[in-house]
Each structure stands twice: as C-alpha cells, then as structure tokens.
Motif scaffolding. Structure first.
Motif, PDB file in Angstrom:
ATOM      1  N   PRO A 145       0.821  -1.216   0.000  1.00  0.00           N
ATOM      2  CA  PRO A 145       0.000   0.000   0.000  1.00  0.00           C
ATOM      3  C   PRO A 145       0.853   1.263   0.000  1.00  0.00           C
ATOM      4  CG  PRO A 145      -0.679  -1.524   1.746  1.00  0.00           C
ATOM      5  CD  PRO A 145       0.626  -2.006   1.228  1.00  0.00           C
ATOM      6  N   ALA A 146       0.335   2.299  -0.671  1.00  0.00           N
ATOM      7  CA  ALA A 146       0.904   3.632  -0.508  1.00  0.00           C
ATOM      8  C   ALA A 146       0.494   4.159   0.864  1.00  0.00           C
ATOM      9  CB  ALA A 146       0.396   4.558  -1.612  1.00  0.00           C
ATOM     10  N   ARG A 147       1.072   5.288   1.255  1.00  0.00           N
ATOM     11  CA  ARG A 147       0.834   5.784   2.609  1.00  0.00           C
ATOM     12  C   ARG A 147      -0.649   5.983   2.901  1.00  0.00           C
ATOM     13  NH1 ARG A 147       0.432   9.875   6.248  1.00  0.00           N
ATOM     14  NH2 ARG A 147       1.993   9.947   7.929  1.00  0.00           N
ATOM     15  N   ASP A 148      -1.409   6.449   1.926  1.00  0.00           N
ATOM     16  CA  ASP A 148      -2.825   6.722   2.157  1.00  0.00           C
ATOM     17  C   ASP A 148      -3.724   5.532   1.851  1.00  0.00           C
ATOM     18  OD1 ASP A 148      -2.486   6.697  -0.556  1.00  0.00           O
ATOM     19  OD2 ASP A 148      -3.551   8.585  -0.950  1.00  0.00           O
ATOM     20  N   TRP A 154      -6.636  -1.922   4.483  1.00  0.00           N
ATOM     21  CA  TRP A 154      -6.242  -3.200   5.081  1.00  0.00           C
ATOM     22  C   TRP A 154      -6.525  -3.249   6.575  1.00  0.00           C
ATOM     23  CZ3 TRP A 154      -5.103  -6.742   1.544  1.00  0.00           C
ATOM     24  CH2 TRP A 154      -4.772  -6.274   0.273  1.00  0.00           C
ATOM     25  N   GLY A 155      -7.016  -2.163   7.127  1.00  0.00           N
ATOM     26  CA  GLY A 155      -7.318  -2.114   8.549  1.00  0.00           C
ATOM     27  C   GLY A 155      -7.188  -0.687   9.041  1.00  0.00           C
ATOM     28  N   SER A 156      -7.843  -0.401  10.139  1.00  0.00           N
ATOM     29  CA  SER A 156      -7.814   0.949  10.693  1.00  0.00           C
ATOM     30  C   SER A 156      -6.392   1.341  11.113  1.00  0.00           C
ATOM     31  CB  SER A 156      -8.746   1.038  11.905  1.00  0.00           C
ATOM     32  OG  SER A 156      -8.558   2.246  12.593  1.00  0.00           O
ATOM     33  N   THR A 157      -6.001   2.530  10.721  1.00  0.00           N
ATOM     34  CA  THR A 157      -4.689   3.050  11.121  1.00  0.00           C
ATOM     35  C   THR A 157      -4.795   3.922  12.373  1.00  0.00           C
ATOM     36  OG1 THR A 157      -4.981   4.916   9.602  1.00  0.00           O
ATOM     37  CG2 THR A 157      -3.782   2.993   8.772  1.00  0.00           C
ATOM     38  N   ALA A 158      -5.924   3.860  13.061  1.00  0.00           N
ATOM     39  CA  ALA A 158      -6.145   4.687  14.253  1.00  0.00           C
ATOM     40  C   ALA A 158      -5.014   4.494  15.260  1.00  0.00           C
ATOM     41  CB  ALA A 158      -7.478   4.344  14.901  1.00  0.00           C
ATOM     42  N   GLY A 159      -4.475   5.584  15.739  1.00  0.00           N
ATOM     43  CA  GLY A 159      -3.471   5.549  16.793  1.00  0.00           C
ATOM     44  C   GLY A 159      -2.030   5.448  16.329  1.00  0.00           C
ATOM     45  N   ILE A 160      -1.796   5.161  15.052  1.00  0.00           N
ATOM     46  CA  ILE A 160      -0.410   5.035  14.583  1.00  0.00           C
ATOM     47  C   ILE A 160       0.205   6.429  14.473  1.00  0.00           C
ATOM     48  CG2 ILE A 160       1.121   4.245  12.750  1.00  0.00           C
ATOM     49  CD1 ILE A 160      -0.900   2.205  11.934  1.00  0.00           C
ATOM     50  N   PRO A 161       1.313   6.691  15.142  1.00  0.00           N
ATOM     51  CA  PRO A 161       1.973   7.990  14.993  1.00  0.00           C
ATOM     52  C   PRO A 161       2.379   8.231  13.537  1.00  0.00           C
ATOM     53  CG  PRO A 161       2.853   6.780  16.873  1.00  0.00           C
ATOM     54  CD  PRO A 161       2.000   5.818  16.105  1.00  0.00           C
ATOM     55  N   GLU A 162       2.430   9.488  13.142  1.00  0.00           N
ATOM     56  CA  GLU A 162       2.750   9.829  11.751  1.00  0.00           C
ATOM     57  C   GLU A 162       4.101   9.259  11.341  1.00  0.00           C
ATOM     58  OE1 GLU A 162       0.810  11.496   9.462  1.00  0.00           O
ATOM     59  OE2 GLU A 162      -0.736  11.182  10.983  1.00  0.00           O
ATOM     60  N   ALA A 163       5.089   9.361  12.220  1.00  0.00           N
ATOM     61  CA  ALA A 163       6.421   8.846  11.879  1.00  0.00           C
ATOM     62  C   ALA A 163       6.392   7.333  11.696  1.00  0.00           C
ATOM     63  CB  ALA A 163       7.424   9.227  12.968  1.00  0.00           C
ATOM     64  N   ALA A 164       5.601   6.645  12.514  1.00  0.00           N
ATOM     65  CA  ALA A 164       5.501   5.185  12.397  1.00  0.00           C
ATOM     66  C   ALA A 164       4.801   4.795  11.102  1.00  0.00           C
ATOM     67  CB  ALA A 164       4.762   4.622  13.597  1.00  0.00           C
ATOM     68  N   LEU A 165       3.794   5.566  10.687  1.00  0.00           N
ATOM     69  CA  LEU A 165       3.114   5.280   9.427  1.00  0.00           C
ATOM     70  C   LEU A 165       4.049   5.522   8.248  1.00  0.00           C
ATOM     71  CD1 LEU A 165       0.476   4.380   8.160  1.00  0.00           C
ATOM     72  CD2 LEU A 165      -0.291   6.769   8.174  1.00  0.00           C
ATOM     73  N   ASP A 166       4.880   6.557   8.348  1.00  0.00           N
ATOM     74  CA  ASP A 166       5.888   6.800   7.308  1.00  0.00           C
ATOM     75  C   ASP A 166       6.832   5.609   7.204  1.00  0.00           C
ATOM     76  OD1 ASP A 166       4.862   9.308   6.724  1.00  0.00           O
ATOM     77  OD2 ASP A 166       6.247  10.363   8.063  1.00  0.00           O
ATOM     78  N   ARG A 167       7.287   5.116   8.358  1.00  0.00           N
ATOM     79  CA  ARG A 167       8.227   3.987   8.373  1.00  0.00           C
ATOM     80  C   ARG A 167       7.565   2.714   7.861  1.00  0.00           C
ATOM     81  NH1 ARG A 167       9.278   4.355  13.254  1.00  0.00           N
ATOM     82  NH2 ARG A 167       8.213   2.541  14.138  1.00  0.00           N
ATOM     83  N   LEU A 168       6.306   2.496   8.264  1.00  0.00           N
ATOM     84  CA  LEU A 168       5.575   1.321   7.789  1.00  0.00           C
ATOM     85  C   LEU A 168       5.508   1.316   6.269  1.00  0.00           C
ATOM     86  CD1 LEU A 168       3.768  -1.130   8.702  1.00  0.00           C
ATOM     87  CD2 LEU A 168       1.818   0.429   8.503  1.00  0.00           C
ATOM     88  N   THR A 169       5.254   2.483   5.689  1.00  0.00           N
ATOM     89  CA  THR A 169       5.136   2.598   4.234  1.00  0.00           C
ATOM     90  C   THR A 169       6.486   2.426   3.552  1.00  0.00           C
ATOM     91  OG1 THR A 169       3.293   4.151   4.559  1.00  0.00           O
ATOM     92  CG2 THR A 169       4.313   4.082   2.372  1.00  0.00           C
ATOM     93  N   ALA A 170       7.499   3.068   4.110  1.00  0.00           N
ATOM     94  CA  ALA A 170       8.827   3.018   3.491  1.00  0.00           C
ATOM     95  C   ALA A 170       9.408   1.611   3.471  1.00  0.00           C
ATOM     96  CB  ALA A 170       9.778   3.960   4.233  1.00  0.00           C
ATOM     97  N   LEU A 171       9.097   0.807   4.498  1.00  0.00           N
ATOM     98  CA  LEU A 171       9.681  -0.538   4.615  1.00  0.00           C
ATOM     99  C   LEU A 171       8.759  -1.646   4.126  1.00  0.00           C
ATOM    100  CD1 LEU A 171      11.371  -0.171   8.135  1.00  0.00           C
ATOM    101  CD2 LEU A 171      12.426   0.059   5.875  1.00  0.00           C
ATOM    102  N   ALA A 172       7.600  -1.283   3.583  1.00  0.00           N
ATOM    103  CA  ALA A 172       6.640  -2.300   3.117  1.00  0.00           C
ATOM    104  C   ALA A 172       7.169  -3.013   1.876  1.00  0.00           C
ATOM    105  CB  ALA A 172       5.298  -1.644   2.822  1.00  0.00           C
TER     106      ALA A 172
END
Length: 508
Positions: A145-148, A153-171
C-alpha cells in the motif's frame, strides 16, 4: 518464563515489532521476530516460488532454534498478526507439543483448507489476486500500500505519523502464493490454547464475537471453547505501532492464561437476541406470507404500517430467524396495539457483501405490505436496527412520498473499518443530503461501543449540515440491543418516546 515468537502480517517485516519488543524484554520475556521470506526486504525483490509453506518453514525454523536455546522450561507463545496467523497455525500444527499458546492479533483463526485470501475483507483485492493466477502470474507480488492506502487493510487509528511513514517506506509486495495456497492442518493444533486480541478501532470487540456465537455461526462456535480467551485494545489494526506498551501487557497476561472467555450456547441464560422484550405488550397474533409477518390492529379501514428491519449480518441457518426474535415481535405488537400494522420480516443480510440483496428484500417487503388492503399505502414508516442501519441509505437518498418516517435504533450508519469496502450506495452519511423533509428518529444507546457510536455522530453531523429533520432519543445507560439487555425504566421510556414519535408522523 515465556519466549514470544512474533510473526508479522501482510507487506510487513520484523521491523514492526521493535517497540513491542522493547516493552516485553524488561518484563523477562524472550522476544524473537520472524523474517518471513520475501517480506521486509528491499523493494523489487523477487517473490518467485514463495508460498504459505515457505512461511510456515520460516516459523518452524525459529521454533526449533528457540526450543534448542531456551530449553524445556521456557514456554513458547506464537503471535500472528493479520496474515501472519496462517504460518503460525501451520507451524504450531507440526510443533504442538512445544507451543504453549497462540495469539491471534486482530485477526480471526485460519481454517483448514482455506487460503489466507478468504480473510481479506476487500472484495476488489480478492478479485485482483485471483485474477493473477495462471501463466506464472501467481509468482508476482501484490503491491504494497501507498501511505494513504493502509486504511484499506485495517484501521490506522493511533499510529503515529512517523511510524506510518516507516511502515510505508519498509513495506514489501506480498507474494501472491502466500494468499492463494490453502492452509493444511492435521488437527494437532487444536490442543494449543488460543488468545484473540481484538482491536476496537478496527471494528471488532468481544461483544460482537459473543453475538456471533449466540447466533450459532459455525465459524465462531469454536471460539466459545474454554481454551480460547480474548482481550480488547482501544486502537486500530496495528497495535504494535499504536499501543506497544499496552499490547505487551496483554501478551504477558495472555501467556499467563488470563483473558475473557465467551459464553457457549446452551448456557443457563438465553443469548441477548432471545431474551424477553422490555415492554409487556399484548399477545397479538400475526399473519405470515412468505418471509413477512403482519401484526394487525383491531381497527376498521386501512391502517398505517411500521416495518421493522432487523440488523446483521445474521448467518443463514439461524433459528429462530430474526422476525421471530422477541425484540422484533415486541416492537411489531406494540405498533399494532397502538393502531398501526406492525411488520417483521427476514432479509438476506448473511455477509458483509449481502447489502444489495438485503435491500432488494426490504423493497419487496414494503411493496407486499403496501399492496395489502388493510394497509394505508400512503402512510408507511421504516424502522431499522443495528447493522440494518446501512440499508437506510436507499430511503434517505430519495424518499418516496408515502414514506412518512424513517427510524433507526442503535444503528451502524458508516461501514466499520474491519468490514472492508461496502458498496457506496449503502452510506447513509452521504445519502442524508437527499432526505429533504423526511422525519428521521434515531435512538442512541449511551453505552454503545465507541466504533458504532462514532458512526451515529458522523451521521448526525452530516444531517445537521443539510438541515435534515432528525430527532434523537437518548438511552444514556442503554447498550446495543438495550430492549432485551437493559429492561430499565429509562429504556422503556425511550422505546415509548420513539414509538410515539413514529406514530405521530404516520398520523400527520
């Protein structure tokens, strides 16, 4: 004295567990993260030949390594997030004697003979993956998935912005064969205790699972086994990123055998949907035509009618069917005692994908009722409950002149995150802009689950913007399905209030 083996879900690698591991280790736990082949590597890495069996072997290798190093006194707990539960179950089935517990992290337990693709909520993704089979297509990966796009695939509620950036970059792309190969179990895994961790922000809760058990859903009945326990976390689908400390506490408690146990069918107290209606209403007989029951008042001439639309999804084999549940019958008898025709009926909302055919059933029931000579076809009200709330959209978008009122009790008015995409037609928040002067009566439960309560608030905000005619009847201490769960004076007054409002609109 626990060794946790953590298995990531789709598109992700061992890196997602870093914050959780930092919380578990100080508690004396051993933490081991599985690097599933083809995931967590560099973008563009080949996925040829990688399937579910490959990932099962990855987990088995770590189990054997941990067993050799830690010794027999350390219990192994396997934690599978999302897709990761499938290789967890496959490996535990072959090493059942070494596994103390399986933890399903915001995911249902996989089933023998069923591929992981069946658990993907988004039907468009299922179709896309299935379309890649043949001619070597299954060797390609499903794009990460792209960042948005993670919300699909599931609620992103509560994920810090930096963690979401990292999740996307390392996917990484998900190897398609891991989703297409059926899980094969010998049955040995059935001896291993299981804990489910449900994330409320993703639309799941212990209460919801209990309801499915109460309804006799065969997929859920096994979850009432004493070996199965549950915890909840108030967050989205990636709690290792949003609430790592809280998840660590839950995992330690799970390893100790704690957790909520479900009530199995046949216990002393009947399930919520079969408990008595909170009002003492007359025993008015009904007439049955096909899937529709009419409760007729003692009155001359055509009478207005109120059709009560049950919620769902309800498994197809449930008995009694919803039109015979005490709450639905109670409402219909109450309406008939007040001079209106009360109507209950069954519709085919058996699965999240069934809203279109359930809508067909609602429309057919309305036409049958309006054609009855004992009914005034120009004075009809529709009253929706719970998951039936999404079906209000058709009637809000362009109300017919004979629809004098639309009511909804503890409704779900926006598809919940874990449901996956629902046909845009069934979004009452968007449809309410077309309601015009149609009176809408919403009964709101004060002790509603936060994820459902949020859908009501979103609807009310949208209704306010278009100045829709909405009345809210509050039950401050009522729960979802309060008519059978909370037979208090407050609840009774709320039912009286809502019924009086609906009947007043029918008489106007």
């Amino acid at each position: 004295m626990t060794e946790f083996i953590l298995v990531p879900g789709m598109f992700t690698g061992a890196h997602v567990w870093a914050e959780l591991a930092a919380c578990l280790v100080p508690a004396g736990a051993g933490v081991h993260t599985v690097a599933l082949t083809g995931l967590g590597g560099p973008p563009g890495a080949a996925t040829d030949g990688i399937d579910l069996e490959t990932h099962i072997e990855d987990v088995l290798a770590l189990i054997d390594s941990v067993s050799a190093e830690a010794g027999p006194d350390r219990e192994i707990v396997l934690v599978g997030h999302d897709y990761g539960v499938h290789p967890v179950l496959g490996a535990a089935d072959r090493r059942a004697e070494r596994i103390g517990r399986i933890v399903c992290l915001d995911t249902g337990p996989g089933r023998n003979g069923v591929p992981a693709l069946a658990a993907v909520a988004d039907p468009s993704v299922r179709e896309k993956v299935a379309g890649h089979t043949g001619a070597g297509g299954a060797d390609r990966g499903l794009a990460a998935p792209a960042r948005d796009e993670w919300q699909r695939w599931g609620s992103t509620a509560g994920i810090p912005e930096a963690a979401l950036d990292r999740l996307t970059a390392l996917a990484s792309p998900q190897p398609l064969r891991t989703l297409l190969q059926p899980l094969r179990l010998s049955g040995e895994v059935a001896s291993v205790p299981v804990t489910g961790v449900l994330c409320n922000g993703n639309g799941s809760s212990v209460e919801m699972v209990q309801r499915r058990v109460d309804l006799g859903d065969p997929v859920f009945l096994a979850l009432a086994d004493p070996q199965v326990s549950f915890f909840e976390l108030p967050t989205g689908h990636w709690p290792m990123l949003s609430l790592p400390a809280e998840l660590a506490e839950v995992l330690l408690r799970a390893a100790a055998g704690e957790g909520h146990r479900l009530v199995a069918p046949g216990s002393a107290e009947p399930p919520a949907h079969l408990r008595p209606f909170l009002l003492d209403v007359p025993e008015i007989p009904h007439e049955r035509t096909g899937n529709v029951d009419l409760y007729l008042p003692e009155a001359d001439g055509p009478r207005p009618a109120v059709l009560f639309v049950h919620g769902g999804p309800v498994p197809a084999g449930v008995r009694p069917t919803p039109r015979d549940w005490p709450a639905l019958k109670g409402y219909a008898r109450y309406a008939a005692a007040e001079g209106a025709v009360g109507v209950t009926f069954d519709h085919r909302l058996h699965d999240m994908a069934d809203y279109p055919r359930a809508a067909v059933d609602v429309a057919a029931a309305v036409e049958l009722v309006r054609a009855d000579p004992r009914v005034d076809p120009d004075r009809i009200a529709l009253w929706f409950l719970s998951g039936g709330g999404l079906l209000t959209a058709d009637w809000l978008r362009k109300p017919p002149p004979w629809l004098r009122c639309l009511a909804a009790s503890y409704p779900i008015l926006v598809p919940l995150p874990g449901w996956g995409p629902v046909d845009g037609r069934f979004h009452p928040v968007d449809a309410v802009a077309g309601a015009g002067a149609l009176p809408v009566v919403i009964t709101r439960a004060g002790r509603e689950s936060p994820e459902i309560a949020a859908t009501v608030e979103e609807f009310l905000a949208a209704a306010g913007k278009c100045e829709a005619d909405v009345e809210v009847v509050d039950v401050p201490n009522g729960r979802h399905a309060f008519e059978t769960l909370d037979p208090t004076e407050e609840s009774r007054e709320a039912v009286h209030h809502a019924m009086r409002s609906v009947l007043a609109h029918l008489s106007a």
